[in-house]
Design an enzyme around this catalytic site. Structure first.
Site, PDB file in Angstrom:
ATOM      1  N   HIS A 307       3.377 -26.899  14.912  1.00 44.45           N
ATOM      2  CA  HIS A 307       4.338 -25.793  14.856  1.00 44.45           C
ATOM      3  C   HIS A 307       4.456 -25.317  13.417  1.00 44.45           C
ATOM      4  O   HIS A 307       4.385 -26.093  12.486  1.00 44.45           O
ATOM      5  CB  HIS A 307       5.720 -26.256  15.371  1.00 44.45           C
ATOM      6  CG  HIS A 307       6.604 -25.112  15.754  1.00 44.45           C
ATOM      7  ND1 HIS A 307       7.338 -24.429  14.827  1.00 44.45           N
ATOM      8  CD2 HIS A 307       6.830 -24.531  16.948  1.00 44.45           C
ATOM      9  CE1 HIS A 307       8.005 -23.474  15.444  1.00 44.45           C
ATOM     10  NE2 HIS A 307       7.721 -23.504  16.723  1.00 44.45           N
ATOM     11  N   ASP A 364       5.752 -25.869  24.244  1.00 46.59           N
ATOM     12  CA  ASP A 364       4.771 -25.536  25.296  1.00 46.59           C
ATOM     13  C   ASP A 364       4.096 -26.755  25.891  1.00 46.59           C
ATOM     14  O   ASP A 364       3.382 -26.633  26.898  1.00 46.59           O
ATOM     15  CB  ASP A 364       3.707 -24.596  24.707  1.00 46.59           C
ATOM     16  CG  ASP A 364       4.308 -23.244  24.358  1.00 46.59           C
ATOM     17  OD1 ASP A 364       4.197 -22.828  23.190  1.00 46.59           O
ATOM     18  OD2 ASP A 364       4.932 -22.633  25.247  1.00 46.59           O
TER      19      ASP A 364
HETATM   20  C1  SDX Z   1       5.144 -21.315  19.946  1.00 48.08           C
HETATM   21  O1  SDX Z   1       6.968 -19.789  15.587  1.00 48.08           O
HETATM   22  C2  SDX Z   1       7.621 -20.177  16.641  1.00 48.08           C
HETATM   23  O2  SDX Z   1       8.824 -20.446  16.581  1.00 48.08           O
HETATM   24  C3  SDX Z   1       6.782 -20.219  17.939  1.00 48.08           C
HETATM   25  C4  SDX Z   1       7.481 -20.840  19.155  1.00 48.08           C
HETATM   26  C5  SDX Z   1       8.642 -20.000  19.620  1.00 48.08           C
HETATM   27  O3  SDX Z   1       9.560 -20.556  20.260  1.00 48.08           O
HETATM   28  O4  SDX Z   1       8.575 -18.718  19.432  1.00 48.08           O
HETATM   29  O5  SDX Z   1       7.947 -22.143  18.847  1.00 48.08           O
HETATM   30  C6  SDX Z   1       6.525 -20.911  20.356  1.00 48.08           C
HETATM   31  O6  SDX Z   1       4.334 -20.463  19.666  1.00 48.08           O
HETATM   32  C7  SDX Z   1       4.829 -22.776  19.811  1.00 48.08           C
HETATM   33  C8  SDX Z   1       3.380 -23.037  19.286  1.00 48.08           C
HETATM   34  C9  SDX Z   1       2.435 -22.899  20.482  1.00 48.08           C
HETATM   35  N1  SDX Z   1       1.022 -22.922  20.022  1.00 48.08           N
HETATM   36  C10 SDX Z   1       0.246 -24.007  20.226  1.00 48.08           C
HETATM   37  O7  SDX Z   1       0.638 -25.051  20.749  1.00 48.08           O
HETATM   38  C11 SDX Z   1      -1.203 -23.810  19.792  1.00 48.08           C
HETATM   39  C12 SDX Z   1      -1.679 -25.059  19.042  1.00 48.08           C
HETATM   40  N2  SDX Z   1      -1.011 -25.145  17.757  1.00 48.08           N
HETATM   41  C13 SDX Z   1      -1.665 -24.615  16.593  1.00 48.08           C
HETATM   42  O8  SDX Z   1      -2.514 -23.525  16.817  1.00 48.08           O
HETATM   43  C14 SDX Z   1      -0.760 -24.528  15.371  1.00 48.08           C
HETATM   44  O9  SDX Z   1      -0.114 -25.722  15.277  1.00 48.08           O
HETATM   45  C15 SDX Z   1       0.265 -23.403  15.270  1.00 48.08           C
HETATM   46  C16 SDX Z   1      -0.362 -22.066  15.486  1.00 48.08           C
HETATM   47  C17 SDX Z   1       1.340 -23.620  16.276  1.00 48.08           C
HETATM   48  C18 SDX Z   1       0.865 -23.466  13.876  1.00 48.08           C
HETATM   49  O10 SDX Z   1      -0.155 -23.179  12.983  1.00 48.08           O
HETATM   50  P1  SDX Z   1       0.113 -23.099  11.388  1.00 48.08           P
HETATM   51  O11 SDX Z   1       1.549 -23.273  11.061  1.00 48.08           O
HETATM   52  O12 SDX Z   1      -0.563 -21.871  10.881  1.00 48.08           O
HETATM   53  O13 SDX Z   1      -0.554 -24.394  10.856  1.00 48.08           O
HETATM   54  P2  SDX Z   1      -2.051 -24.501  10.480  1.00 48.08           P
HETATM   55  O14 SDX Z   1      -2.899 -23.823  11.525  1.00 48.08           O
HETATM   56  O15 SDX Z   1      -2.190 -24.081   9.048  1.00 48.08           O
HETATM   57  O16 SDX Z   1      -2.307 -26.072  10.638  1.00 48.08           O
HETATM   58  C19 SDX Z   1      -2.112 -26.968   9.574  1.00 48.08           C
HETATM   59  C20 SDX Z   1      -3.165 -28.049   9.785  1.00 48.08           C
HETATM   60  C21 SDX Z   1      -4.592 -27.495   9.863  1.00 48.08           C
HETATM   61  O17 SDX Z   1      -5.463 -28.522   9.456  1.00 48.08           O
HETATM   62  P3  SDX Z   1      -5.976 -28.561   7.899  1.00 48.08           P
HETATM   63  O18 SDX Z   1      -6.551 -27.172   7.575  1.00 48.08           O
HETATM   64  O19 SDX Z   1      -4.729 -28.882   7.087  1.00 48.08           O
HETATM   65  O20 SDX Z   1      -7.008 -29.660   7.844  1.00 48.08           O
HETATM   66  O21 SDX Z   1      -2.937 -28.686  11.068  1.00 48.08           O
HETATM   67  C22 SDX Z   1      -4.068 -28.461  11.900  1.00 48.08           C
HETATM   68  C23 SDX Z   1      -4.806 -27.268  11.339  1.00 48.08           C
HETATM   69  O22 SDX Z   1      -6.201 -27.325  11.709  1.00 48.08           O
HETATM   70  N3  SDX Z   1      -3.542 -28.185  13.252  1.00 48.08           N
HETATM   71  C24 SDX Z   1      -4.048 -28.671  14.378  1.00 48.08           C
HETATM   72  C25 SDX Z   1      -3.213 -28.198  15.393  1.00 48.08           C
HETATM   73  N4  SDX Z   1      -2.251 -27.430  14.864  1.00 48.08           N
HETATM   74  C26 SDX Z   1      -2.472 -27.415  13.534  1.00 48.08           C
HETATM   75  N5  SDX Z   1      -5.122 -29.460  14.626  1.00 48.08           N
HETATM   76  C27 SDX Z   1      -5.348 -29.775  15.917  1.00 48.08           C
HETATM   77  N6  SDX Z   1      -4.571 -29.371  16.961  1.00 48.08           N
HETATM   78  C28 SDX Z   1      -3.512 -28.564  16.733  1.00 48.08           C
HETATM   79  N7  SDX Z   1      -2.767 -28.167  17.752  1.00 48.08           N
END
Ligand code: SDX
Length: 428
Positions: A307, A364
């Site tokens: 998140h 989710d």
């Molecule tokens: C919602 O913003 C809100 O409030 C949203 C929400 C709401 O109520 O409106 O809460 C609803 O959208 C919840 C999120 C639902 N999405 C997912 O579950 C999709 C999977 N999650 C990721 O795509 C990710 O965690 C996000 C999009 C939710 C957040 O992404 P960020 O904040 O941009 O973080 P990032 O992508 O920069 O990740 C940081 C690190 C990265 O690795 P490094 O580059 O540091 O090595 O964490 C890793 C990412 O690759 N990472 C994951 C991961 N999520 C982040 N690795 C594997 N699996 C994941 N799910």
């Protein structure tokens, strides 16, 4: 906390005002930064940038706190009902009994959509994704209520638009499902409450008498409450910036629906179930998928994990996980995906990759398990998220308009070609 910060650029010191919110959050107010220094800031994805001041929802990502208008989400999910939470978010206070009865009656009396909606509706191919149908039909409300396009609408006119959205979107959503199933459409009933009416429109068939199940009604109320607002997330920021051009509230909400559809945002609940099904069909090798999620060369991500703000447990995920156990046991449903989800969570939360990045289950991760137990198909999961988020979008749009915020227009840093002369094609 000092009320200014100092910024030194090329030996010159600038005073930057510091503002502090009611929960002690601090911000540098850079509203006049470019005028003072000639500099703008760059923060791709707005990870560190506040877009507004808001009194609607407070969340603390480190402590896993979420409150709507100061009320903890745990208390609202346990004791309130969705339409009351909608009133709280939109009007800023819990309604008196009289106010709440009046509000519920107003919403009930607007649940019908114009019959010409069916003409638009019948134009969609049978297998249309319900999110595309929903956003299109919400936009079409401007055609049935053209006065909504007038930016100079009175508060009473705006409140009528708000009631129409809350009332008609469940009808449109249920019709989108019925259309995808090839079932006859059900019209709303005035003798049913908000959630019962939606379940009736979704699941009633001419061949059988549909019985409203209080377990499903309670689960739906809880899930909609948990999704009702979440401060400046992607779709809410979309509603605010589209609304800031003074377009109709209907079009701003349609924009929010489209933003929510993405698998990184509200579309994740559908993607979680598809992921759990894929793991199950692949023999249930959870470790394999936990490792895939860490492989930078593999586009696979653990859907429902991580998140932007919560670097601790998403408080909504905790409540939904418990509700999933309750609802499935009450319904006598045994869903292998729930067992896989729990095992996946347990493994991931011990894996250094997820621990080091503060990646926890989000809202989710478990919600789709409950929707599926309720008989709601996977493609409708994000529609359920939109139904829940609707009052939050409305409240945030209303706050933006009442605060007379300017049109949203971010700056950029240009990195393209510097000036060069055009060369006619005959000379290229
Ligand atoms: C919602 O913003 C809100 O409030 C949203 C929400 C709401 O109520 O409106 O809460 C609803 O959208 C919840 C999120 C639902 N999405 C997912 O579950 C999709 C999977 N999650 C990721 O795509 C990710 O965690 C996000 C999009 C939710 C957040 O992404 P960020 O904040 O941009 O973080 P990032 O992508 O920069 O990740 C940081 C690190 C990265 O690795 P490094 O580059 O540091 O090595 O964490 C890793 C990412 O690759 N990472 C994951 C991961 N999520 C982040 N690795 C594997 N699996 C994941 N799910």
């Amino acid at each position: 906390m000092a009320d200014t910060a100092q910024l030194i650029i090329d030996g010159k010191t600038y005073e930057i005002p510091v503002i502090t919110g009611s929960e002690g959050e601090n911000a540098l107010d850079i509203s006049s930064l470019r005028a003072q220094t000639g500099y703008v800031t760059l923060d791709i994805g707005y990870k560190n940038t506040g877009a507004t001041k808001s009194a609607i929802t407070f969340l603390d990502g480190e402590k896993g706190i979420l409150r709507y208008r100061g009320y903890p989400i745990e208390q609202l999910a346990e004791q309130s009902e969705f339409l009351e939470v909608a009133y709280l978010l939109i009007f800023g206070k819990l309604p008196s009994k009289e106010e709440y009865d009046e509000f519920k009656t107003a919403v009930t009396m607007h649940t019908l959509v114009h019959e010409d909606t069916r003409v638009i509706f019948d134009g969609f191919p049978t297998n249309s994704h319900p999110m595309g149908v929903l956003s299109s039909l919400v936009s079409s409300l401007t055609a049935f209520y053209p006065k909504s396009i007038d930016p100079g609408r009175t508060p009473d006119q705006i409140n009528r638009t708000i009631v129409r959205l809350l009332a008609k979107i469940p009808t449109i959503a249920a019709w989108a499902y019925k259309g995808e199933m090839g079932h006859p459409l059900n019209y709303p009933r005035n003798d049913l409450d908000y959630c019962s009416n939606f379940l009736y429109m979704m699941f009633s068939l001419p061949t059988t008498k549909y019985e409203i199940d209080p377990v499903l009604v309670d689960a739906m109320n809880k899930l909609l409450i948990l999704h009702a607002d979440h401060e400046q997330n992607c779709s809410t920021s979309t509603v605010r910036i589209v609304g800031s051009s003074h377009t109709s509230l209907y079009t701003a909400i349609a924009a929010g629906i489209n933003a929510l559809w993405g698998p990184l945002h509200g579309g994740a609940n559908q993607a979680v179930i598809e992921m759990l099904e894929a793991i199950r069909e692949d023999g249930g090798d959870i470790q394999k998928y936990v490792k895939k999620a860490q492989d930078k060369n593999d586009p696979f991500r653990l859907m429902g994990f991580g998140h932007r703000v919560y670097k601790n447990f998403d408080p909504r995920a905790k409540i939904i996980k418990k509700a999933a156990d309750d609802v499935l046991s009450k319904l006598g449903v045994d869903d292998p995906c729930l067992d896989i989800a729990k095992e996946l969570e347990e493994i991931a939360l011990k894996d250094p990759y997820f621990v080091d990045r503060n990646l926890y289950p989000n809202v989710d991760f478990y919600s789709g398990i409950i929707y599926r137990a309720m008989g709601i198909p996977t493609e409708m999961f994000t529609v359920m998220f939109a139904l829940g988020r609707l009052p939050g979008w409305i409240a945030q749009w209303k706050e933006m308009r009442e605060n007379q915020e300017p049109i949203g227009r971010p700056r950029q840093i240009y990195t393209g070609e510097t000036e060069r002369d055009y060369v006619p094609i005959s000379k290229r």
